[in-house]
Design an enzyme around this catalytic site. Sequence first.
Site, PDB file in Angstrom:
ATOM      1  N   HIS A 131       0.936  -1.328   0.372  1.00  0.00           N
ATOM      2  CA  HIS A 131      -0.231  -0.175  -0.014  1.00  0.00           C
ATOM      3  C   HIS A 131       0.528   1.498   0.518  1.00  0.00           C
ATOM      4  CE1 HIS A 131      -3.235  -2.600   2.400  1.00  0.00           C
ATOM      5  NE2 HIS A 131      -3.391  -2.977   0.975  1.00  0.00           N
ATOM      6  N   GLU A 160       0.558   3.724   2.206  1.00  0.00           N
ATOM      7  CA  GLU A 160       1.634   4.409   3.146  1.00  0.00           C
ATOM      8  C   GLU A 160       2.934   3.350   3.775  1.00  0.00           C
ATOM      9  OE1 GLU A 160      -2.770   5.212   2.946  1.00  0.00           O
ATOM     10  OE2 GLU A 160      -1.520   3.472   2.751  1.00  0.00           O
ATOM     11  N   CYS A 171      -4.510   0.905   6.511  1.00  0.00           N
ATOM     12  CA  CYS A 171      -5.647   0.024   7.192  1.00  0.00           C
ATOM     13  C   CYS A 171      -4.265  -0.250   7.929  1.00  0.00           C
ATOM     14  CB  CYS A 171      -5.164  -0.697   6.045  1.00  0.00           C
ATOM     15  SG  CYS A 171      -3.617  -1.766   6.111  1.00  0.00           S
TER      16      CYS A 171
END
Length: 190
Positions: free
Chosen positions: A84, A86, A114
């Site tokens: 992801h 991030e 998440c």
Amino acid sequence: MTDSHAPATPHASPASHKPPVTSGRPTPPGADPTREQMIRHLRRAGEVAERAVKFGHHPFGAILVAPDHETVLIEQGNVDTVNHAESVLARTAAASFSEDYLWGCTLYTNVEPCCMCSGTVYWANIGRLVYGADEKDLLAATGSHDENPTMSLPCRTVFDHSQKAIKVFGPFAELQKEIAQMQQAFWAIR
């Protein structure tokens, strides 16, 4: 959503409006970014998400901003299901900057990270997190899509169980519609 969902107190749960539980846990140094800075950087994270889509990736983007709350150090779009935006950004930051420096930095992302990404932000020692839309909004925009099985575990819950008081700001009502439109447009054709 109303602006009340963007907590006035960093790291406060929007549902309970309780003050942050820091109990001696270290907090990031210096002043927090202004609301204007947060909105501007969140829009840039949205541009990074749009760029990720152009390269065939999911519509998520993140940027890392220096302690001066102006200088963008890293931009990262989503790569794939386990990389992801991030988490890739946080790993790159940890390899590029000292822990002390990162503790004064802020990660901006268009959608709430998440638990995997929240954990990576924690381990990278990034002191502040700002997100535009929360996971519940993402789920509402995407539905239960096989490529994006969201987890109902707020990043604040992850950070509340950590040894550092990472400051969290978000969601932002004024960005909800544009973030939802981007997500809906992307996931409707997947």
